[in-house]
Design a protein around this motif. Structure first.
Motif, PDB file in Angstrom:
ATOM      1  N   ALA A   1       0.827  -1.208   0.000  1.00 25.41           N
ATOM      2  CA  ALA A   1       0.000   0.000   0.000  1.00 25.41           C
ATOM      3  C   ALA A   1       0.860   1.256   0.000  1.00 25.41           C
ATOM      4  O   ALA A   1       0.557   2.249  -0.671  1.00 25.41           O
ATOM      5  CB  ALA A   1      -0.925  -0.010   1.218  1.00 25.41           C
ATOM      6  N   ARG A   2       1.965   1.196   0.750  1.00 28.22           N
ATOM      7  CA  ARG A   2       2.868   2.343   0.782  1.00 28.22           C
ATOM      8  C   ARG A   2       3.531   2.539  -0.586  1.00 28.22           C
ATOM      9  O   ARG A   2       3.686   3.667  -1.061  1.00 28.22           O
ATOM     10  CB  ARG A   2       3.931   2.127   1.868  1.00 28.22           C
ATOM     11  N   ASN A   3       3.922   1.444  -1.224  1.00 27.48           N
ATOM     12  CA  ASN A   3       4.570   1.550  -2.532  1.00 27.48           C
ATOM     13  C   ASN A   3       3.609   2.010  -3.618  1.00 27.48           C
ATOM     14  O   ASN A   3       4.027   2.595  -4.619  1.00 27.48           O
ATOM     15  CB  ASN A   3       5.159   0.190  -2.928  1.00 27.48           C
ATOM     16  N   LEU A   4       2.305   1.724  -3.437  1.00 26.65           N
ATOM     17  CA  LEU A   4       1.314   2.099  -4.433  1.00 26.65           C
ATOM     18  C   LEU A   4       0.659   3.447  -4.147  1.00 26.65           C
ATOM     19  O   LEU A   4      -0.222   3.865  -4.893  1.00 26.65           O
ATOM     20  CB  LEU A   4       0.221   1.017  -4.528  1.00 26.65           C
ATOM     21  N   ALA A   5       1.070   4.113  -3.081  1.00 24.09           N
ATOM     22  CA  ALA A   5       0.487   5.412  -2.740  1.00 24.09           C
ATOM     23  C   ALA A   5       0.839   6.434  -3.810  1.00 24.09           C
ATOM     24  O   ALA A   5       1.981   6.515  -4.275  1.00 24.09           O
ATOM     25  CB  ALA A   5       0.983   5.868  -1.374  1.00 24.09           C
ATOM     26  N   LEU A   6      -0.147   7.225  -4.216  1.00 27.20           N
ATOM     27  CA  LEU A   6       0.055   8.230  -5.253  1.00 27.20           C
ATOM     28  C   LEU A   6       0.730   9.468  -4.679  1.00 27.20           C
ATOM     29  O   LEU A   6       0.590   9.776  -3.493  1.00 27.20           O
ATOM     30  CB  LEU A   6      -1.284   8.619  -5.883  1.00 27.20           C
ATOM     31  N   LEU A   7       1.439  10.186  -5.547  1.00 31.15           N
ATOM     32  CA  LEU A   7       2.056  11.443  -5.146  1.00 31.15           C
ATOM     33  C   LEU A   7       0.949  12.448  -4.823  1.00 31.15           C
ATOM     34  O   LEU A   7      -0.008  12.576  -5.583  1.00 31.15           O
ATOM     35  CB  LEU A   7       2.945  11.971  -6.271  1.00 31.15           C
ATOM     36  N   PRO A   8       1.056  13.170  -3.707  1.00 31.84           N
ATOM     37  CA  PRO A   8      -0.057  14.027  -3.286  1.00 31.84           C
ATOM     38  C   PRO A   8      -0.288  15.242  -4.176  1.00 31.84           C
ATOM     39  O   PRO A   8      -1.305  15.919  -4.048  1.00 31.84           O
ATOM     40  CB  PRO A   8       0.351  14.450  -1.869  1.00 31.84           C
ATOM     41  N   PHE A   9       0.622  15.587  -5.065  1.00 36.99           N
ATOM     42  CA  PHE A   9       0.404  16.737  -5.929  1.00 36.99           C
ATOM     43  C   PHE A   9       0.996  16.464  -7.309  1.00 36.99           C
ATOM     44  O   PHE A   9       1.800  15.557  -7.498  1.00 36.99           O
ATOM     45  CB  PHE A   9       1.038  18.002  -5.327  1.00 36.99           C
ATOM     46  N   SER A  10       0.553  17.262  -8.285  1.00 40.65           N
ATOM     47  CA  SER A  10       1.009  17.091  -9.654  1.00 40.65           C
ATOM     48  C   SER A  10       1.254  18.463 -10.279  1.00 40.65           C
ATOM     49  O   SER A  10       0.493  19.409 -10.059  1.00 40.65           O
ATOM     50  CB  SER A  10      -0.041  16.334 -10.480  1.00 40.65           C
ATOM     51  N   THR A  11       2.324  18.571 -11.053  1.00 37.53           N
ATOM     52  CA  THR A  11       2.658  19.813 -11.757  1.00 37.53           C
ATOM     53  C   THR A  11       2.236  19.763 -13.221  1.00 37.53           C
ATOM     54  O   THR A  11       2.580  20.656 -13.989  1.00 37.53           O
ATOM     55  CB  THR A  11       4.171  20.078 -11.678  1.00 37.53           C
ATOM     56  N   LEU A  12       1.499  18.726 -13.617  1.00 36.54           N
ATOM     57  CA  LEU A  12       1.164  18.547 -15.019  1.00 36.54           C
ATOM     58  C   LEU A  12       0.345  19.708 -15.565  1.00 36.54           C
ATOM     59  O   LEU A  12       0.607  20.210 -16.663  1.00 36.54           O
ATOM     60  CB  LEU A  12       0.394  17.235 -15.204  1.00 36.54           C
ATOM     61  N   SER A  13      -0.658  20.151 -14.804  1.00 32.96           N
ATOM     62  CA  SER A  13      -1.511  21.242 -15.292  1.00 32.96           C
ATOM     63  C   SER A  13      -0.705  22.520 -15.498  1.00 32.96           C
ATOM     64  O   SER A  13      -0.916  23.250 -16.478  1.00 32.96           O
ATOM     65  CB  SER A  13      -2.658  21.492 -14.304  1.00 32.96           C
ATOM     66  N   THR A  14       0.223  22.794 -14.597  1.00 31.35           N
ATOM     67  CA  THR A  14       1.064  23.993 -14.744  1.00 31.35           C
ATOM     68  C   THR A  14       1.965  23.891 -15.965  1.00 31.35           C
ATOM     69  O   THR A  14       2.128  24.861 -16.717  1.00 31.35           O
ATOM     70  CB  THR A  14       1.915  24.186 -13.478  1.00 31.35           C
ATOM     71  N   LEU A  15       2.547  22.709 -16.179  1.00 28.10           N
ATOM     72  CA  LEU A  15       3.417  22.521 -17.338  1.00 28.10           C
ATOM     73  C   LEU A  15       2.630  22.666 -18.638  1.00 28.10           C
ATOM     74  O   LEU A  15       3.089  23.302 -19.590  1.00 28.10           O
ATOM     75  CB  LEU A  15       4.077  21.145 -17.272  1.00 28.10           C
ATOM     76  N   ARG A  16       1.442  22.082 -18.677  1.00 24.51           N
ATOM     77  CA  ARG A  16       0.616  22.183 -19.883  1.00 24.51           C
ATOM     78  C   ARG A  16       0.213  23.621 -20.149  1.00 24.51           C
ATOM     79  O   ARG A  16       0.184  24.064 -21.295  1.00 24.51           O
ATOM     80  CB  ARG A  16      -0.619  21.293 -19.739  1.00 24.51           C
ATOM     81  N   SER A  17      -0.098  24.373 -19.098  1.00 24.48           N
ATOM     82  CA  SER A  17      -0.468  25.777 -19.264  1.00 24.48           C
ATOM     83  C   SER A  17       0.698  26.594 -19.820  1.00 24.48           C
ATOM     84  O   SER A  17       0.518  27.441 -20.715  1.00 24.48           O
ATOM     85  CB  SER A  17      -0.916  26.353 -17.914  1.00 24.48           C
ATOM     86  N   THR A  18       1.901  26.324 -19.318  1.00 23.38           N
ATOM     87  CA  THR A  18       3.083  27.056 -19.798  1.00 23.38           C
ATOM     88  C   THR A  18       3.369  26.728 -21.263  1.00 23.38           C
ATOM     89  O   THR A  18       3.683  27.624 -22.064  1.00 23.38           O
ATOM     90  CB  THR A  18       4.299  26.705 -18.937  1.00 23.38           C
ATOM     91  N   ILE A  19       3.261  25.447 -21.616  1.00 21.48           N
ATOM     92  CA  ILE A  19       3.481  25.054 -23.010  1.00 21.48           C
ATOM     93  C   ILE A  19       2.433  25.696 -23.919  1.00 21.48           C
ATOM     94  O   ILE A  19       2.741  26.149 -25.034  1.00 21.48           O
ATOM     95  CB  ILE A  19       3.438  23.521 -23.138  1.00 21.48           C
TER      96      ILE A  19
END
Length: 244
Positions: free
Chosen positions: A66-84
């Motif tokens: 369960a610890r190994n499968l825990a997702l990262l609590p935040f994502s920068t994808l939306s910010t990167l897509r907005s900048t691109i």
């Protein structure tokens, strides 16, 4: 001493004591059967103890999974897509000659390679003015793209700090992998900024070099156009009236 050994010793002791008591009281008692029953119970207790240990190990394994499968609590994808998206939109605003093969072929043919001596002075001037505007617009576009790339540095620094911190403090393999993937995405976005800046700078320089080359062709065309007129023939000019 293990559980099985302890129970066995107790069973044997109880059996011996029972036999001695039976002899003392002249009662009939099957001590061997009693010992066998106790041994069977001890084996069953040992199996239960093993099962408990196995279940505890499996529970710990599930916790680790369960610890190994825990997702990262935040994502920068939306910010990167907005900048691109903003960078792409800025490239689409390129002045006069767009970043399109068809547009380059058409406008380059019209303004840079169609100079001839048969063109009028007004047409030559109009083309020269267009080329000058293209060059000025190209340098302005390059400056805007440079400003955009430099403006992205603070947000990139913040995102990189968050991702590195998340990677170092990740509780499992998946979180670490996701942080690493987002760092790679950030680097890809930064590379796209570099490509955009290099493209804008190259476009501006190429437009200016094309303007200079077309200017040489224009000068030759003007000379040929001028050479088509009749040459000046000197003649006698009367400055004073000979009759006076």
């Amino acid at each position: 001493m293990g559980l099985f050994a302890s129970v066995t010793a107790l069973a044997v002791g109880a059996g011996v004591s029972s036999v001695q008591s039976a002899h003392a009281q002249w009662a009939v008692y099957d001590g061997a059967a009693h010992v066998q029953t106790v041994l069977i119970a001890a084996r069953e207790l040992q199996q239960i103890d093993n099962q408990i240990t196995s279940l505890a190990n499996q529970a710990q394994m599930l916790v680790n999974q369960a610890r190994n499968l825990a997702l990262l609590p935040f994502s920068t994808l939306s910010t990167l897509r907005s900048t691109i998206f903003q960078t792409t939109a800025l490239l689409a605003q390129a002045q006069n000659i767009a970043y399109s093969v068809q547009s380059v072929e058409q406008q380059y043919q019209q303004s840079y390679t169609s100079v001839s001596s048969g063109m009028s002075d007004s047409a030559l001037f109009s083309q020269a003015q267009t080329r000058w505007q293209n060059s000025v617009g190209g340098f302005e576009d390059a400056l805007k793209m440079q400003a955009r790339a430099v403006g992205n540095i603070p947000s990139d620094s913040s995102a990189m700090t968050q991702l590195v911190s998340a990677s170092q403090s990740s509780s499992g393999a998946l979180q670490a992998a996701q942080a690493g993937n987002q760092l790679l995405a950030l680097q890809s976005r930064q590379l796209s900024d570099v490509v955009a800046v290099l493209s804008a700078n190259g476009r501006a320089q190429d437009l200016d070099r094309a303007r200079e080359a077309a200017g040489e062709a224009e000068g030759l065309a003007q000379y040929e156009h001028f050479a088509q007129h009749d040459a000046y023939v000197p003649g006698a000019v009367s400055v004073f009236n000979d009759g006076n």
